[in-house]
Design a protein around this motif. Sequence first.
Motif, PDB file in Angstrom:
ATOM      1  N   THR A  88       4.484   3.622   8.976  1.00  0.00           N
ATOM      2  CA  THR A  88       3.844   3.332   7.757  1.00  0.00           C
ATOM      3  C   THR A  88       2.656   4.319   7.662  1.00  0.00           C
ATOM      4  O   THR A  88       1.919   4.111   6.764  1.00  0.00           O
ATOM      5  N   ALA A  89       2.168   5.241   8.412  1.00  0.00           N
ATOM      6  CA  ALA A  89       0.953   6.057   8.081  1.00  0.00           C
ATOM      7  C   ALA A  89       1.327   7.103   7.251  1.00  0.00           C
ATOM      8  O   ALA A  89       2.380   7.491   6.897  1.00  0.00           O
ATOM      9  N   TRP A  90       0.271   7.114   6.572  1.00  0.00           N
ATOM     10  CA  TRP A  90       0.147   8.138   5.327  1.00  0.00           C
ATOM     11  C   TRP A  90      -0.039   9.440   5.871  1.00  0.00           C
ATOM     12  O   TRP A  90       0.119  10.312   5.180  1.00  0.00           O
ATOM     13  N   VAL A  91      -0.487   9.659   7.153  1.00  0.00           N
ATOM     14  CA  VAL A  91      -0.954  11.058   7.355  1.00  0.00           C
ATOM     15  C   VAL A  91       0.239  11.450   8.393  1.00  0.00           C
ATOM     16  O   VAL A  91       0.931  10.958   9.284  1.00  0.00           O
ATOM     17  N   VAL A  92       0.950  12.581   7.844  1.00  0.00           N
ATOM     18  CA  VAL A  92       2.190  13.028   8.330  1.00  0.00           C
ATOM     19  C   VAL A  92       1.849  13.987   9.666  1.00  0.00           C
ATOM     20  O   VAL A  92       2.447  13.796  10.574  1.00  0.00           O
ATOM     21  N   LEU A 134       0.865  -1.204   0.029  1.00  0.00           N
ATOM     22  CA  LEU A 134      -0.011  -0.161   0.030  1.00  0.00           C
ATOM     23  C   LEU A 134       1.057   1.210   0.001  1.00  0.00           C
ATOM     24  O   LEU A 134       1.433   1.850   1.033  1.00  0.00           O
ATOM     25  N   THR A 135       1.014   1.770  -1.225  1.00  0.00           N
ATOM     26  CA  THR A 135       2.139   2.783  -1.368  1.00  0.00           C
ATOM     27  C   THR A 135       1.331   4.256  -1.280  1.00  0.00           C
ATOM     28  O   THR A 135       0.043   4.290  -1.126  1.00  0.00           O
ATOM     29  N   LEU A 136       2.134   5.186  -1.461  1.00  0.00           N
ATOM     30  CA  LEU A 136       1.526   6.585  -1.531  1.00  0.00           C
ATOM     31  C   LEU A 136       0.659   6.776  -2.549  1.00  0.00           C
ATOM     32  O   LEU A 136      -0.398   7.409  -2.677  1.00  0.00           O
ATOM     33  N   ASP A 137       0.979   5.988  -3.870  1.00  0.00           N
ATOM     34  CA  ASP A 137      -0.057   6.068  -4.872  1.00  0.00           C
ATOM     35  C   ASP A 137      -1.420   5.424  -4.527  1.00  0.00           C
ATOM     36  O   ASP A 137      -2.337   5.872  -4.909  1.00  0.00           O
ATOM     37  N   ARG A 171     -14.547   1.624   0.134  1.00  0.00           N
ATOM     38  CA  ARG A 171     -13.720   0.294   0.596  1.00  0.00           C
ATOM     39  C   ARG A 171     -14.227  -0.993  -0.027  1.00  0.00           C
ATOM     40  O   ARG A 171     -13.524  -1.867  -0.152  1.00  0.00           O
ATOM     41  N   MET A 172     -15.616  -1.104  -0.422  1.00  0.00           N
ATOM     42  CA  MET A 172     -16.008  -2.057  -1.442  1.00  0.00           C
ATOM     43  C   MET A 172     -15.324  -2.323  -2.703  1.00  0.00           C
ATOM     44  O   MET A 172     -15.211  -3.633  -2.873  1.00  0.00           O
ATOM     45  N   ILE A 173     -15.035  -1.367  -3.230  1.00  0.00           N
ATOM     46  CA  ILE A 173     -14.273  -1.637  -4.634  1.00  0.00           C
ATOM     47  C   ILE A 173     -12.529  -1.588  -4.469  1.00  0.00           C
ATOM     48  O   ILE A 173     -11.968  -0.672  -4.000  1.00  0.00           O
ATOM     49  N   LYS A 174     -12.185  -2.800  -4.644  1.00  0.00           N
ATOM     50  CA  LYS A 174     -10.774  -3.186  -4.501  1.00  0.00           C
ATOM     51  C   LYS A 174      -9.758  -2.417  -5.643  1.00  0.00           C
ATOM     52  O   LYS A 174     -10.207  -2.792  -6.717  1.00  0.00           O
ATOM     53  N   SER A 175      -8.658  -1.976  -5.031  1.00  0.00           N
ATOM     54  CA  SER A 175      -7.988  -1.462  -6.253  1.00  0.00           C
ATOM     55  C   SER A 175      -6.872  -2.803  -6.461  1.00  0.00           C
ATOM     56  O   SER A 175      -7.028  -3.699  -5.789  1.00  0.00           O
ATOM     57  N   PRO A 176      -6.233  -2.599  -7.424  1.00  0.00           N
ATOM     58  CA  PRO A 176      -5.248  -3.849  -7.812  1.00  0.00           C
ATOM     59  C   PRO A 176      -4.369  -3.906  -6.498  1.00  0.00           C
ATOM     60  O   PRO A 176      -3.880  -5.154  -6.269  1.00  0.00           O
ATOM     61  N   ARG A 198      -2.655   5.504  -1.437  1.00  0.00           N
ATOM     62  CA  ARG A 198      -3.049   6.696  -0.569  1.00  0.00           C
ATOM     63  C   ARG A 198      -3.725   7.707  -1.503  1.00  0.00           C
ATOM     64  O   ARG A 198      -4.916   8.184  -1.027  1.00  0.00           O
ATOM     65  N   ASN A 199      -3.142   8.153  -2.517  1.00  0.00           N
ATOM     66  CA  ASN A 199      -3.676   9.084  -3.286  1.00  0.00           C
ATOM     67  C   ASN A 199      -4.588   8.946  -3.822  1.00  0.00           C
ATOM     68  O   ASN A 199      -5.776   9.520  -4.206  1.00  0.00           O
ATOM     69  N   HIS A 200      -5.144   7.545  -4.231  1.00  0.00           N
ATOM     70  CA  HIS A 200      -6.242   7.135  -5.074  1.00  0.00           C
ATOM     71  C   HIS A 200      -7.438   7.105  -4.110  1.00  0.00           C
ATOM     72  O   HIS A 200      -8.296   7.693  -4.486  1.00  0.00           O
ATOM     73  N   ARG A 201      -7.023   6.579  -2.705  1.00  0.00           N
ATOM     74  CA  ARG A 201      -8.074   6.586  -1.792  1.00  0.00           C
ATOM     75  C   ARG A 201      -8.711   7.933  -1.379  1.00  0.00           C
ATOM     76  O   ARG A 201      -9.762   8.248  -1.328  1.00  0.00           O
TER      77      ARG A 201
END
Length: 164
Positions: A76-80, A4-7, A149-154, A9-12
């Motif tokens: 690993t948190a996406w929130v700075v 689960l990368t920053l990409d 959350r129901m629609i899963k990313s790759p 995170r940005n998508h979500r």
Amino acid sequence: MSILTLDERNHRWQNIRLQMEKRGLECLIIWGSLGSHNNFIANLRYLTNSALEGYLVFPLRDEPVFFTFIGMRNPTAWVVDMRSGHPKYSESITGCLKDLHLDSAHIGIAGPSQYYREMGFSYPTYLGLINNFPEAKFEDATDIVEVARMIKSPAEIRCLEIGC
């Protein structure tokens, strides 16, 4: 290396903000807890990539702020911007919302999933917020995060594959 990368995170974040904009919400406040075998944290974890409990102030336009327990950090948190909110989260969130000039905003509240819906967002915290922001409009917006959350990313599908 985390899948689960920053990409991701940005998508979500982009998807959630698009739904917020459609609903006319200027901010979401998401609550999560490790209670009931971690069932109360899914919506919070979805936006933070963190297993820490607390509240996330997720503005439509600004960077989010994660209020959790004193001294807790998660690399690993996406929130700075992580701050202590314990034990008076309503005061910490109030200060943040005022700093963001959201005194009269339309704000969504998101708690745990529908099944656990009544076991979530603290009533004293909610009461503190509505008393501190009499001109703001608050509404339940748990569905925004849950539908996303129901629609899963790759990346999420890959996590499921690894788990299986």
